[in-house]
Design an enzyme around this catalytic site. Sequence first.
Site, PDB file in Angstrom:
ATOM      1  N   SER A  30     -22.918  22.445  34.275  1.00  0.00           N
ATOM      2  CA  SER A  30     -24.650  23.621  34.424  1.00  0.00           C
ATOM      3  C   SER A  30     -25.853  22.287  34.252  1.00  0.00           C
ATOM      4  O   SER A  30     -25.606  22.018  33.020  1.00  0.00           O
ATOM      5  CB  SER A  30     -24.717  24.279  33.895  1.00  0.00           C
ATOM      6  OG  SER A  30     -25.903  25.498  34.032  1.00  0.00           O
ATOM      7  N   TYR A  77     -22.751  29.477  25.892  1.00  0.00           N
ATOM      8  CA  TYR A  77     -22.286  28.800  27.942  1.00  0.00           C
ATOM      9  C   TYR A  77     -22.974  27.253  27.539  1.00  0.00           C
ATOM     10  O   TYR A  77     -22.553  26.336  28.260  1.00  0.00           O
ATOM     11  CB  TYR A  77     -23.329  29.475  28.509  1.00  0.00           C
ATOM     12  CG  TYR A  77     -23.110  29.280  29.740  1.00  0.00           C
ATOM     13  CD1 TYR A  77     -21.988  29.687  30.398  1.00  0.00           C
ATOM     14  CD2 TYR A  77     -24.106  28.844  30.459  1.00  0.00           C
ATOM     15  CE1 TYR A  77     -22.189  28.944  31.728  1.00  0.00           C
ATOM     16  CE2 TYR A  77     -24.082  28.394  32.140  1.00  0.00           C
ATOM     17  CZ  TYR A  77     -22.740  28.646  32.489  1.00  0.00           C
ATOM     18  OH  TYR A  77     -22.948  27.327  33.289  1.00  0.00           O
TER      19      TYR A  77
END
Length: 259
Positions: A139, A152
């Site tokens: 990401s 995350y």
Amino acid sequence: MSSFTLITGASMGIGEAFVHEFAVQGHNLVLVARSVDKLQLLAEELRRERGIQVEVCVMDLNENGAAESVYAFCCKRNIHIDVLVNCAGVSWAGSFVDIGLQKIEELVMVNMMTTAKLVRLFVADMVVRKKGTLLNIASLGGLQGVPGLGLYSATKAFMITLTEALAIELQGTGVRAFVVCPGFIATTIFEHSGHNIKSIRLPLSTTEVFIKETIKALRKKQVRVFPTLLDRCLVISHRFFSRKMVVRLAGFFAGAEKK
Ligand SMILES: NC(=O)c1ccc[n+]([C@@H]2O[C@H](COP(=O)([O-])OP(=O)(O)OC[C@H]3O[C@@H](n4cnc5c(N)ncnc54)[C@H](OP(=O)(O)O)[C@@H]3O)[C@@H](O)[C@H]2O)c1
């Protein structure tokens, strides 16, 4: 032995988009996720419409030994994996001091531990066969800490650095490693992680645009793949801000901090 592409997180979202893309390209597929009904429906549709071989491997990647079981599933069927797409992932939105301890274990297990083991098991075989491609889905959030998505973003940083190192180690072996770093894409991940999609302060992409741009970007053969123009602009913008400001801005854009 038959050659297959294995996709984790194949039941929905970005993983499902990879499934359709590789099916169009004629790859035989191993689909991995927990949602047995979704995977079976998808497999039947692909066998019927694309004439490819599709195996369904129902697995909870949050369990100890999951990677070993996925590998054993393939060995038992004489399947060798030429393309491994590590797409399964979980997120959690909020302040790190509020996250449950089991949720920490889940993010670390699914996003890092099982992913690293799958890479180790399947890429070692690719090296022996002198052929293969690894696609790890990280990401943009892994390029810096993201307030509100702290754990995350840390798990995605793990994927990025692991893949960068591996790509160099694999030079000359015939095996390529890529790490895809998308921005925001409209999927169910936000609902699952308590992240209000309406509070995201950047335009969201669709899985269709994501796949089209990723396939295009992969042709450039750079290890870190930033699919869309917006993703690339955000990365370039990091050069003009202090690290602290980059982190603050990432948190502002994500809008995942609980007020
Ligand atoms: N959407 C975004 O904006 C975005 C941006 C950057 C990166 N990403 C990354 O892209 C990947 C896919 O995300 P997505 O947006 O498509 O999310 P999603 O719609 O929530 O899909 C997540 C996938 O992971 C699988 N999964 C989750 N936990 C699992 C477990 N314990 N065992 C097996 N499979 C599990 C789910 O399958 P089952 O529930 O059927 O098990 C599902 O197929 C993730 O790694 C995510 O971090 C997403």
